[in-house]
Design an enzyme around this catalytic site. Structure first.
Site, PDB file in Angstrom:
ATOM      1  N   LYS A  12       0.838  -1.200   0.000  1.00 52.50           N
ATOM      2  CA  LYS A  12       0.000   0.000   0.000  1.00 52.50           C
ATOM      3  C   LYS A  12       0.880   1.261   0.000  1.00 52.50           C
ATOM      4  O   LYS A  12       2.100   1.182   0.221  1.00 52.50           O
ATOM      5  CB  LYS A  12      -0.930  -0.057   1.216  1.00 52.50           C
ATOM      6  CG  LYS A  12      -1.882  -1.267   1.186  1.00 52.50           C
ATOM      7  CD  LYS A  12      -2.795  -1.286   2.402  1.00 52.50           C
ATOM      8  CE  LYS A  12      -3.785  -2.448   2.327  1.00 52.50           C
ATOM      9  NZ  LYS A  12      -4.757  -2.414   3.443  1.00 52.50           N
ATOM     10  N   TYR A  52     -12.039  -3.027  -3.646  1.00 53.35           N
ATOM     11  CA  TYR A  52     -12.595  -3.086  -2.290  1.00 53.35           C
ATOM     12  C   TYR A  52     -14.127  -3.059  -2.287  1.00 53.35           C
ATOM     13  O   TYR A  52     -14.732  -2.648  -1.290  1.00 53.35           O
ATOM     14  CB  TYR A  52     -12.043  -1.924  -1.447  1.00 53.35           C
ATOM     15  CG  TYR A  52     -10.647  -2.167  -0.899  1.00 53.35           C
ATOM     16  CD1 TYR A  52     -10.361  -3.279  -0.109  1.00 53.35           C
ATOM     17  CD2 TYR A  52      -9.612  -1.264  -1.155  1.00 53.35           C
ATOM     18  CE1 TYR A  52      -9.085  -3.492   0.407  1.00 53.35           C
ATOM     19  CE2 TYR A  52      -8.324  -1.481  -0.633  1.00 53.35           C
ATOM     20  CZ  TYR A  52      -8.075  -2.594   0.146  1.00 53.35           C
ATOM     21  OH  TYR A  52      -6.825  -2.808   0.667  1.00 53.35           O
ATOM     22  N   PHE A  60     -15.776   3.312   6.939  1.00 57.74           N
ATOM     23  CA  PHE A  60     -14.403   3.718   6.635  1.00 57.74           C
ATOM     24  C   PHE A  60     -14.061   3.652   5.146  1.00 57.74           C
ATOM     25  O   PHE A  60     -12.946   3.975   4.744  1.00 57.74           O
ATOM     26  CB  PHE A  60     -13.392   2.890   7.448  1.00 57.74           C
ATOM     27  CG  PHE A  60     -13.459   1.390   7.186  1.00 57.74           C
ATOM     28  CD1 PHE A  60     -12.846   0.825   6.084  1.00 57.74           C
ATOM     29  CD2 PHE A  60     -14.142   0.553   8.060  1.00 57.74           C
ATOM     30  CE1 PHE A  60     -12.893  -0.540   5.842  1.00 57.74           C
ATOM     31  CE2 PHE A  60     -14.198  -0.822   7.826  1.00 57.74           C
ATOM     32  CZ  PHE A  60     -13.573  -1.373   6.708  1.00 57.74           C
ATOM     33  N   ASN A 115      -1.964  -0.029   7.248  1.00 58.88           N
ATOM     34  CA  ASN A 115      -1.454  -1.365   7.574  1.00 58.88           C
ATOM     35  C   ASN A 115      -0.581  -1.985   6.486  1.00 58.88           C
ATOM     36  O   ASN A 115      -0.434  -3.186   6.393  1.00 58.88           O
ATOM     37  CB  ASN A 115      -2.586  -2.297   8.028  1.00 58.88           C
ATOM     38  CG  ASN A 115      -3.636  -2.516   6.962  1.00 58.88           C
ATOM     39  OD1 ASN A 115      -3.535  -1.964   5.867  1.00 58.88           O
ATOM     40  ND2 ASN A 115      -4.628  -3.326   7.264  1.00 58.88           N
ATOM     41  N   HIS A 118      -1.571  -5.479   1.435  1.00 55.70           N
ATOM     42  CA  HIS A 118      -2.801  -6.238   1.185  1.00 55.70           C
ATOM     43  C   HIS A 118      -2.461  -7.659   0.754  1.00 55.70           C
ATOM     44  O   HIS A 118      -1.469  -7.878   0.066  1.00 55.70           O
ATOM     45  CB  HIS A 118      -3.605  -5.560   0.058  1.00 55.70           C
ATOM     46  CG  HIS A 118      -4.666  -6.447  -0.523  1.00 55.70           C
ATOM     47  ND1 HIS A 118      -5.919  -6.562   0.043  1.00 55.70           N
ATOM     48  CD2 HIS A 118      -4.643  -7.309  -1.574  1.00 55.70           C
ATOM     49  CE1 HIS A 118      -6.629  -7.434  -0.662  1.00 55.70           C
ATOM     50  NE2 HIS A 118      -5.882  -7.899  -1.650  1.00 55.70           N
ATOM     51  N   GLU A 129      -8.922 -10.779  -8.028  1.00 57.94           N
ATOM     52  CA  GLU A 129      -7.990  -9.662  -7.844  1.00 57.94           C
ATOM     53  C   GLU A 129      -6.872  -9.705  -8.885  1.00 57.94           C
ATOM     54  O   GLU A 129      -6.467  -8.665  -9.419  1.00 57.94           O
ATOM     55  CB  GLU A 129      -7.422  -9.689  -6.420  1.00 57.94           C
ATOM     56  CG  GLU A 129      -8.491  -9.334  -5.382  1.00 57.94           C
ATOM     57  CD  GLU A 129      -8.013  -9.414  -3.935  1.00 57.94           C
ATOM     58  OE1 GLU A 129      -8.808  -9.050  -3.054  1.00 57.94           O
ATOM     59  OE2 GLU A 129      -6.874  -9.846  -3.675  1.00 57.94           O
TER      60      GLU A 129
HETATM   61  P1  IDP Z   1      -7.649  -7.192   5.146  1.00 60.61           P
HETATM   62  O1  IDP Z   1      -6.828  -6.125   4.453  1.00 60.61           O
HETATM   63  O2  IDP Z   1      -6.900  -7.764   6.318  1.00 60.61           O
HETATM   64  O3  IDP Z   1      -8.177  -8.236   4.210  1.00 60.61           O
HETATM   65  P2  IDP Z   1     -10.344  -6.068   5.172  1.00 60.61           P
HETATM   66  O4  IDP Z   1     -11.366  -6.308   6.231  1.00 60.61           O
HETATM   67  O5  IDP Z   1     -10.531  -6.713   3.843  1.00 60.61           O
HETATM   68  O6  IDP Z   1      -8.913  -6.459   5.810  1.00 60.61           O
HETATM   69  O7  IDP Z   1     -10.234  -4.491   5.003  1.00 60.61           O
HETATM   70  C1  IDP Z   1      -9.507  -3.955   3.919  1.00 60.61           C
HETATM   71  C2  IDP Z   1      -8.683  -2.793   4.412  1.00 60.61           C
HETATM   72  O8  IDP Z   1      -9.565  -1.768   4.870  1.00 60.61           O
HETATM   73  C3  IDP Z   1      -7.792  -3.070   5.613  1.00 60.61           C
HETATM   74  O9  IDP Z   1      -6.565  -3.681   5.274  1.00 60.61           O
HETATM   75  C4  IDP Z   1      -7.598  -1.707   6.181  1.00 60.61           C
HETATM   76  O10 IDP Z   1      -6.630  -0.941   5.429  1.00 60.61           O
HETATM   77  C5  IDP Z   1      -8.977  -1.079   5.951  1.00 60.61           C
HETATM   78  N1  IDP Z   1      -9.818  -1.242   7.130  1.00 60.61           N
HETATM   79  C6  IDP Z   1     -10.432  -2.362   7.564  1.00 60.61           C
HETATM   80  N2  IDP Z   1     -11.134  -2.146   8.693  1.00 60.61           N
HETATM   81  C7  IDP Z   1     -10.950  -0.835   8.981  1.00 60.61           C
HETATM   82  C8  IDP Z   1     -11.418   0.012  10.043  1.00 60.61           C
HETATM   83  O11 IDP Z   1     -12.135  -0.415  10.950  1.00 60.61           O
HETATM   84  N3  IDP Z   1     -11.018   1.301   9.975  1.00 60.61           N
HETATM   85  C9  IDP Z   1     -10.224   1.802   9.005  1.00 60.61           C
HETATM   86  N4  IDP Z   1      -9.757   1.046   7.992  1.00 60.61           N
HETATM   87  C10 IDP Z   1     -10.123  -0.257   7.984  1.00 60.61           C
HETATM   88 MG    MG Z   2      -9.563  -8.126   2.708  1.00 64.07          MG
END
Ligand code: IDP
Ligand code: MG
Length: 153
Positions: A12, A52, A60, A115, A118, A129
């Site tokens: 990212k 997404y 969010f 974070n 991905h 994807e």
């Molecule tokens: P993942 O990346 O571990 O698969 P997902 O639930 O698919 O997690 O969410 C995609 C991305 O959305 C996350 O990696 C993170 O960057 C963002 N995200 C997920 N939950 C939150 C949240 O509660 N607040 C802000 N950003 C979030």
């Molecule tokens: Mg995900």
């Protein structure tokens, strides 16, 4: 049953800006996975919204898209035994504070909205994807020289 799979891994914008590209690639290389596609890209809003789309109803979502548009991303496809599940394990939990040390997020991140990386969450998701990000260019096919020292005969 473990199978040979392909997974979509994307560094990212924060991972790129913090100089973690080499580090993250190295982890997948050293684990034994084969790199079959790689590019630096600045995706459009529409492209990220498609990537997404399952999260479009989340509060969010707009911030997530803004974050993902804040700089270039590194798009990769890694292939190997159980690549999807193992890739997720190497990433750590979605919320970095819950990620174990030794994982990418557990070593390099603190907040869920920054974070670093991905990874596809299932084989079917990975296929979609990979098609979304590399449908035009396609995926490389080759035999990795080290494979006979990673996989048993
Ligand atoms: P993942 O990346 O571990 O698969 P997902 O639930 O698919 O997690 O969410 C995609 C991305 O959305 C996350 O990696 C993170 O960057 C963002 N995200 C997920 N939950 C939150 C949240 O509660 N607040 C802000 N950003 C979030
Ligand atoms: Mg995900």
């Amino acid at each position: 049953m473990s199978t040979t799979e392909q997974t979509y891994i994307m560094i990212k914008p924060d991972g790129v800006q913090r100089g973690l590209v080499g580090e993250i690639i190295a982890r997948f290389e050293k684990r034994g996975f084969k790199l079959v596609a790689l590019k630096l890209a600045t995706p459009s809003k529409e492209h990220l919204e498609e990537h997404y789309k399952d999260l479009s109803s989340k509060p969010f979502f707009p911030r997530l898209i803004e974050y993902m548009m804040s700089g270039p991303v590194v798009c990769m496809v890694w292939e190997g035994l159980d690549a999807v599940k193992t890739g997720r394990a190497m990433l750590g939990a979605t919320n970095p504070l819950a990620s174990n040390p030794g994982t990418i997020r557990g070593d390099y991140a603190l907040q869920v909205g920054m974070n670093v990386c991905h990874g596809s969450d299932a084989v079917e998701t990975a296929k979609a994807e990979i098609e979304l990000w590399f449908g035009k260019e396609g995926i490389n096919q080759y035999k990795l020289a080290s494979s006979s020292w990673v996989y048993e005969a």
